[in-house]
Design an enzyme around this catalytic site. Structure first.
Site, mmCIF file in Angstrom:
data_model
loop_
_atom_site.group_PDB
_atom_site.id
_atom_site.type_symbol
_atom_site.label_atom_id
_atom_site.label_comp_id
_atom_site.label_asym_id
_atom_site.label_seq_id
_atom_site.Cartn_x
_atom_site.Cartn_y
_atom_site.Cartn_z
ATOM 1 N N ASP A 148 12.465 21.274 29.392
ATOM 2 C CA ASP A 148 12.362 20.943 27.972
ATOM 3 C C ASP A 148 10.966 20.401 27.672
ATOM 4 O O ASP A 148 10.479 19.479 28.336
ATOM 5 C CB ASP A 148 13.432 19.907 27.619
ATOM 6 C CG ASP A 148 13.490 19.613 26.142
ATOM 7 O OD1 ASP A 148 14.265 20.273 25.439
ATOM 8 O OD2 ASP A 148 12.737 18.727 25.686
ATOM 9 N N CYS A 193 45.764 -9.168 31.524
ATOM 10 C CA CYS A 193 44.616 -9.517 30.687
ATOM 11 C C CYS A 193 43.398 -8.690 31.045
ATOM 12 O O CYS A 193 43.349 -8.012 32.066
ATOM 13 C CB CYS A 193 44.237 -10.994 30.887
ATOM 14 S SG CYS A 193 45.540 -12.182 30.576
#
Length: 502
Positions: free
Chosen positions: A461, A34
């Site tokens: 950047d 499970c």
């Protein structure tokens, strides 16, 4: 994640969804495995074993729980971000390399012998490459059974099985049901809308800031390639056996995906690429906890939890976008990229009309083409071979940048540069930096978005530095690099948040 019994058992006892995909719970008394979040009664300690993969649980003779569907759990964040051989192998297996090229092909891509690769995967995953690929084939087959009306023989070969007998035996072993029984029990599944169309749910670990993903993709959308409309992201796909189109709609607890494929053998690679694009296998709790520890980011994390790192479905496409986007605005880059695609469509149309004698309308059925004005179905971005076929006038950029794109396309065509998800990231960056016209920003942008490196800070950047300034952080490259050490190993996610702050 270390398979510590007490930690795993506590997660099972509390049904903690954050651990779905990290490990699987085997219950020896029932013979099933499970998810940690399975709603069934918590099994007794003496009846529990923990496995690092579904394939390992299946190898121990356990079948998948019909209630919690552990085979459809989100992928492990560990294998999604790790840059070592096992992580790279898991990404390539998810992309269907074993089904297409076998274990020899996988080993060759990774640069190891089959025997050594099997030993490494067995040590960490509890199963070798064949077993891991088999578990994926079983899940693909189940999706096709439950979401299409194809015959079982067609599904067997579409899912990658070598024979119908192998298909039947595997599904009986994994699901304790005959394939026809899985189809009978599919009542809760959504009906298909046409041949080659599959609708399924892509699970993720909450939270997911869906709007941040859609915002990011919307401003970078290209005519004929992708679009965002009414809360749904649509794009064309280039896949190993053909083309496709996908519509992705974020919902509560899952992303609804509708795929239209020309070849159903591409289902597993298409799903893997969509998951990678939306970063659905990330662990947002771990990422946000690290970033929120910085007071400068704490408010942003609290306001917008679960911001993901938008990645790519095509490494070459992302490389072209990165080169075109050097030192220009996003808007300017989109105009240049649109010109490239329009030129390709015109050239392709002329070739088709001259060589094949078909109409312009039939162009829409050819891979990579967009119709005049960008109308028509969504297709994948142009390939490296197609870019090399464009005339100088179609690039709309300085000659040096045009030659950078052509140089990039040549090394991709020659196989000297691989931008697939299973590539060695450091080696790919080194090869990118060796190309004329590609510097650290471009190489790191590709490492972050195309190769999925979670720890890249684009400190040069301009938008990142503006975002840093907006949050009261150091906004020069050197000072920001030093400050960002506290964000490791999630600096790529900090980059996304700085972009949003800008």
């Amino acid at each position: 994640m270390e398979m510590d019994f007490e930690r795993c058992y506590r997660a099972v006892d509390s049904r903690d969804q954050r651990f779905d995909g990290w490990f699987y719970t085997g219950v020896t008394s029932t013979g099933i495995y499970c998810r940690p979040s399975c709603p069934a009664i918590t099994p007794k300690r003496q009846n529990v074993r923990f496995f690092p993969s579904a394939a390992a649980a299946q190898g121990a003779g356990l079948r998948a729980c019909r209630r919690c569907r552990p085979d459809a759990a989100p992928g492990s964040p560990q294998w999604d971000i790790r840059a070592d051989v096992v992580g790279r192998a898991m990404r390539l297996i998810a992309d269907g390399v074993v089904d297409r090229a076998g274990v020899p092909g996988l080993a060759s891509r990774l640069g190891y012998t089959e025997r050594h690769l099997h030993r490494m995967l067995s040590a960490e995953m509890g199963a070798g490459p064949l077993a891991l690929a088999r578990a994926q084939r079983a899940q693909t087959a189940r999706i096709l059974i439950e979401t299409t009306d194809l015959g079982m023989a067609e599904i067997a070969f579409a899912a990658g099985f070598g024979s119908v007998r192998q298909f039947n035996d595997t599904l009986r072993e994994v699901y304790a049901s005959a394939p026809s029984d899985l189809r009978t029990a599919r009542g809760r599944q959504q009906a298909v809308t046409g041949a080659g169309t599959i609708t399924l749910r892509l699970a993720y670990r909450p939270p997911l800031h869906a709007q941040a993903l859609l915002d990011f993709l919307a401003v970078r959308a290209l005519p004929g390639v992708d679009e965002v409309r009414d809360g749904t992201y649509r794009r064309g796909l280039r896949l190993p056996h053909g083309t496709g189109e996908v519509a992705l709609t974020p919902a509560d607890g899952h992303v609804a995906a509708t795929l239209r494929l020309t070849d159903l053998r591409d289902l597993a690679p298409a799903v893997a690429r969509c998951r990678r694009l939306l970063d659905l296998d990330a662990d947002p709790a771990a990422i946000d906890a690290t970033l929120a520890a910085d007071p400068a980011l704490a408010r942003a994390v609290a306001t917008e939890p679960g911001v993901r790192l938008p990645r790519a479905v095509d490494g070459f496409e992302m490389a072209v976008r990165a080169v075109v986007g050097q030192q220009v605005s996003v808007t300017a880059a989109q105009k240049t990229l649109t010109r490239l695609l329009t030129t390709h469509a015109r050239v392709d149309h002329e070739v088709v009309a001259t060589d094949d004698g078909v109409s312009g309308q039939q162009l829409h059925d050819r891979p990579g083409g967009v119709g005049p004005g960008g109308v028509g179905p969504l297709r994948g971005f142009l390939s490296a071979e197609e870019l090399l076929g464009l005339p100088d006038s179609g690039f709309g950029m300085p000659s040096a940048r045009r030659e950078t794109l052509r140089g990039l396309a040549r090394v991709v065509v020659d196989g000297a540069l691989d931008l697939a998800p299973g590539v060695d990231r450091e080696e790919a960056v080194r090869r990118l930096l060796a190309l004329p016209g590609i510097g650290p920003w471009t190489a790191n942008y590709l490492a972050m978005r195309a190769l999925g490196d979670p720890d890249i800070l684009l400190s040069t950047d301009l938008a990142v530095r503006r975002g840093a300034a907006a949050l009261g952080l150091p906004d020069t490259q050197k000072t920001l690099d030093g400050y960002a050490e506290r964000w490791r190993p999630w600096r790529s996610y900090a980059t996304i948040r700085l972009w949003r702050a800008a």
